[in-house]
Design a protein around this motif. Sequence first.
Motif, PDB file in Angstrom:
ATOM      1  N   ILE A 193       6.343 -10.247  31.115  1.00  0.00           N
ATOM      2  CA  ILE A 193       7.632  -9.222  30.815  1.00  0.00           C
ATOM      3  C   ILE A 193       8.172  -8.646  31.933  1.00  0.00           C
ATOM      4  O   ILE A 193       7.841  -8.105  32.704  1.00  0.00           O
ATOM      5  N   VAL A 194       9.508  -8.351  31.683  1.00  0.00           N
ATOM      6  CA  VAL A 194      10.147  -7.582  32.681  1.00  0.00           C
ATOM      7  C   VAL A 194      10.600  -6.343  31.993  1.00  0.00           C
ATOM      8  O   VAL A 194      10.859  -5.159  32.690  1.00  0.00           O
ATOM      9  N   ASP A 195      10.830  -6.425  30.647  1.00  0.00           N
ATOM     10  CA  ASP A 195      11.445  -5.087  30.190  1.00  0.00           C
ATOM     11  C   ASP A 195      11.114  -5.001  28.509  1.00  0.00           C
ATOM     12  O   ASP A 195      11.280  -5.971  27.921  1.00  0.00           O
ATOM     13  N   VAL A 196      10.829  -3.749  27.947  1.00  0.00           N
ATOM     14  CA  VAL A 196      10.573  -3.672  26.387  1.00  0.00           C
ATOM     15  C   VAL A 196      11.577  -2.701  26.096  1.00  0.00           C
ATOM     16  O   VAL A 196      11.504  -1.366  26.811  1.00  0.00           O
ATOM     17  N   ASN A 197      12.284  -2.937  25.090  1.00  0.00           N
ATOM     18  CA  ASN A 197      13.308  -1.959  24.530  1.00  0.00           C
ATOM     19  C   ASN A 197      12.356  -1.477  23.304  1.00  0.00           C
ATOM     20  O   ASN A 197      12.433  -1.890  22.407  1.00  0.00           O
ATOM     21  N   GLY A 198      11.906  -0.129  23.277  1.00  0.00           N
ATOM     22  CA  GLY A 198      11.276   0.726  22.245  1.00  0.00           C
ATOM     23  C   GLY A 198      12.020   1.636  21.427  1.00  0.00           C
ATOM     24  O   GLY A 198      11.815   2.232  20.446  1.00  0.00           O
ATOM     25  N   ASP A 199      13.674   1.793  21.838  1.00  0.00           N
ATOM     26  CA  ASP A 199      14.345   2.805  21.283  1.00  0.00           C
ATOM     27  C   ASP A 199      14.455   2.915  19.773  1.00  0.00           C
ATOM     28  O   ASP A 199      14.401   3.747  19.209  1.00  0.00           O
ATOM     29  N   GLU A 200      14.621   1.499  19.272  1.00  0.00           N
ATOM     30  CA  GLU A 200      14.803   1.597  17.810  1.00  0.00           C
ATOM     31  C   GLU A 200      13.503   1.937  17.171  1.00  0.00           C
ATOM     32  O   GLU A 200      13.715   2.418  16.132  1.00  0.00           O
ATOM     33  N   LEU A 201      12.258   1.529  17.645  1.00  0.00           N
ATOM     34  CA  LEU A 201      11.188   1.871  17.027  1.00  0.00           C
ATOM     35  C   LEU A 201      11.064   3.274  16.907  1.00  0.00           C
ATOM     36  O   LEU A 201      10.811   3.840  15.924  1.00  0.00           O
ATOM     37  N   ILE A 202      11.241   3.840  18.309  1.00  0.00           N
ATOM     38  CA  ILE A 202      11.102   5.432  18.066  1.00  0.00           C
ATOM     39  C   ILE A 202      12.029   6.110  17.053  1.00  0.00           C
ATOM     40  O   ILE A 202      11.775   7.114  16.352  1.00  0.00           O
ATOM     41  N   LEU A 226       0.993  -1.207  -0.108  1.00  0.00           N
ATOM     42  CA  LEU A 226      -0.028  -0.219  -0.130  1.00  0.00           C
ATOM     43  C   LEU A 226       0.925   1.357  -0.010  1.00  0.00           C
ATOM     44  O   LEU A 226       0.467   2.326   0.266  1.00  0.00           O
ATOM     45  N   GLY A 227       2.067   1.054  -0.076  1.00  0.00           N
ATOM     46  CA  GLY A 227       3.045   2.178   0.052  1.00  0.00           C
ATOM     47  C   GLY A 227       3.348   2.582   1.314  1.00  0.00           C
ATOM     48  O   GLY A 227       3.782   3.686   1.550  1.00  0.00           O
ATOM     49  N   VAL A 228       3.191   1.705   2.442  1.00  0.00           N
ATOM     50  CA  VAL A 228       3.521   2.237   3.616  1.00  0.00           C
ATOM     51  C   VAL A 228       4.824   1.630   4.061  1.00  0.00           C
ATOM     52  O   VAL A 228       5.023   0.365   4.143  1.00  0.00           O
ATOM     53  N   GLU A 229       5.618   2.507   4.696  1.00  0.00           N
ATOM     54  CA  GLU A 229       6.894   1.884   4.764  1.00  0.00           C
ATOM     55  C   GLU A 229       6.882   0.965   6.283  1.00  0.00           C
ATOM     56  O   GLU A 229       6.286   1.647   7.171  1.00  0.00           O
ATOM     57  N   ALA A 230       7.286  -0.080   6.132  1.00  0.00           N
ATOM     58  CA  ALA A 230       6.945  -0.963   7.382  1.00  0.00           C
ATOM     59  C   ALA A 230       8.054  -2.041   7.485  1.00  0.00           C
ATOM     60  O   ALA A 230       8.737  -2.390   6.573  1.00  0.00           O
ATOM     61  N   ARG A 231       8.183  -2.390   8.814  1.00  0.00           N
ATOM     62  CA  ARG A 231       9.206  -3.473   9.078  1.00  0.00           C
ATOM     63  C   ARG A 231       8.668  -4.470  10.370  1.00  0.00           C
ATOM     64  O   ARG A 231       8.140  -3.831  11.132  1.00  0.00           O
ATOM     65  N   SER A 232       8.883  -5.744   9.919  1.00  0.00           N
ATOM     66  CA  SER A 232       8.470  -6.441  11.220  1.00  0.00           C
ATOM     67  C   SER A 232       9.510  -6.706  12.169  1.00  0.00           C
ATOM     68  O   SER A 232      10.845  -6.763  11.692  1.00  0.00           O
ATOM     69  N   TRP A 233       8.924  -7.203  13.444  1.00  0.00           N
ATOM     70  CA  TRP A 233       9.968  -7.264  14.473  1.00  0.00           C
ATOM     71  C   TRP A 233       9.331  -8.402  15.297  1.00  0.00           C
ATOM     72  O   TRP A 233       8.324  -8.538  15.756  1.00  0.00           O
ATOM     73  N   GLN A 234      10.248  -9.435  15.563  1.00  0.00           N
ATOM     74  CA  GLN A 234       9.937 -10.692  16.478  1.00  0.00           C
ATOM     75  C   GLN A 234      10.223 -10.079  18.041  1.00  0.00           C
ATOM     76  O   GLN A 234      11.183  -9.215  18.135  1.00  0.00           O
ATOM     77  N   GLY A 235       9.679 -10.696  18.882  1.00  0.00           N
ATOM     78  CA  GLY A 235       9.796 -10.494  20.109  1.00  0.00           C
ATOM     79  C   GLY A 235      11.542 -10.243  20.544  1.00  0.00           C
ATOM     80  O   GLY A 235      11.992  -9.516  21.428  1.00  0.00           O
ATOM     81  N   TRP A 236      12.095 -11.210  20.132  1.00  0.00           N
ATOM     82  CA  TRP A 236      13.659 -11.426  20.520  1.00  0.00           C
ATOM     83  C   TRP A 236      14.401 -10.189  19.837  1.00  0.00           C
ATOM     84  O   TRP A 236      15.517  -9.902  20.346  1.00  0.00           O
ATOM     85  N   GLN A 237      13.676  -9.531  18.902  1.00  0.00           N
ATOM     86  CA  GLN A 237      14.611  -8.683  18.025  1.00  0.00           C
ATOM     87  C   GLN A 237      14.625  -7.082  18.684  1.00  0.00           C
ATOM     88  O   GLN A 237      15.569  -6.411  18.601  1.00  0.00           O
ATOM     89  N   LEU A 238      13.285  -7.060  19.565  1.00  0.00           N
ATOM     90  CA  LEU A 238      13.433  -5.765  20.053  1.00  0.00           C
ATOM     91  C   LEU A 238      14.476  -5.309  21.395  1.00  0.00           C
ATOM     92  O   LEU A 238      15.046  -4.086  21.037  1.00  0.00           O
ATOM     93  N   PRO A 239      14.678  -6.294  22.268  1.00  0.00           N
ATOM     94  CA  PRO A 239      13.854  -7.168  22.854  1.00  0.00           C
ATOM     95  C   PRO A 239      12.640  -7.113  23.497  1.00  0.00           C
ATOM     96  O   PRO A 239      12.838  -6.022  24.302  1.00  0.00           O
ATOM     97  N   ILE A 240      11.781  -7.763  23.648  1.00  0.00           N
ATOM     98  CA  ILE A 240      10.893  -7.969  24.756  1.00  0.00           C
ATOM     99  C   ILE A 240      11.290  -8.930  25.828  1.00  0.00           C
ATOM    100  O   ILE A 240      11.475 -10.091  25.526  1.00  0.00           O
TER     101      ILE A 240
END
Length: 417
Positions: free
Chosen positions: A113-122, A88-102
């Motif tokens: 869950i003890v911690d989620v790293n959202g830095d790369e997403l932001i 649809l022309g929307v830039e997107a990337r998939s993430w597995q739980g281990w890649q963030l990681p969660i």
Amino acid sequence: MARLVMKFGGTSVADLDRIRNVARHVKREVDAGNDVAVVVSAMAGATNQLVEWCRQAGALHDTREYDAVVATGEQVTAGLLAIALEGLGVEARSWQGWQLPILTDNAHGSARIVDVNGDELIKRFKERKQVAVIAGFQGLHKDTGRITTLGRGGSDTSAVAIAAAIKAERCDIYTDVDGVYSTDPRVVPQARRMDKIAYEEMLELASLGAKVMQVRSVELGMTRNVPIMVRSSFEKPEDIDPSKPPSGTLICDESEIMEQQVVTGIAFSKDEAQISIRRVQDKPGVAAAIFGPLADASVNVDMIVQNVSADGATTDLTFTVPSADYERARMTLDKAKGAIGFERLDGATDVAKVSVIGIGMRSHAGVAAQAFKALSEHKINILAITTSEIKFSVLIKAAQTDLAVRTLHTLYGLDRA
Ligand code: ASP
Ligand code: MG
């Protein structure tokens, strides 16, 4: 412009058409200028199939391998949705739980869950407006680095945890219903969709079996103060007016609810069983002798009623368990009969629990008393009662459940006009 988490459950990603529909919903939010992280479940039925394969492969399998298997359902939908978005022309990337990681603890199969790293997403929101498509349900054990899963229905919890990590304005849970209702509309057609419900009320409803969201996700929303919107993925993206507030139910802090009703919802469960222990010795330590072995056997005991002793020596004790635990509970008690000391066990599985929930009960007296009167007028006999700060529950004959729910729904003014 806002930062949003959009979560889509199994029925919303059940096939490629539904996934394309999800992509259009996501595009709608992106076009409105929002930064979006999407959390997806496995396609409807996929997780059940994976669980079943594990069982067939080995009845007593290692839960670390169970997680390796069942986590794959979400990997597929995350990748497919990213592809559909690109289409649809929307830039997107998939993430597995281990890649963030969660990161999670080590409770494989129902990890926390003890911690989620959202830095790369932001970073990617800021640099390129890239949509993140995250596989729900998955985690990574913080010490061993192995894949974990969050328990059935766990992608709700993934979504709320990610919303907290990226400081999203709201977490939208798209599902096959358009919100949270005052009770099951199949039983009470006049049930109404609530505009808002407080976290605590939703927690009670979810724990009592209103299967809208995983209980843990509501808990997390409450502690991290993430507003959660339950809304329908069956609403056509084209029909949604971006300038209007979305339609659905907002789960939020009670302070945001202006006109708090005394009672907000009626929940019920027919999967209950009742056990009465007759003429048990009335002396210190008996409750421990009964409920200790039940706890050891992982039987979940709910309502407990102990009668006043008539002869000063023995008493009757009644409690409820989920029907699934009924046989195990009876066997456990039979085994412990010598240690407990009682005359006999009576049980019934044709019972149901009806619960009335509302934060307003904290400040209003007599709410339960009204119910007891109304139920008696309909000749509904109450077998047991429990109360807490914002709810009370009654145990009744299962055959009278619908009548009781309807009666209470009307009594507390919940019927839709
Ligand atoms: N796919 C997982 C399940 O069915 C997680 C989820 O859908 O929330 O339990
Ligand atoms: Mg679900």
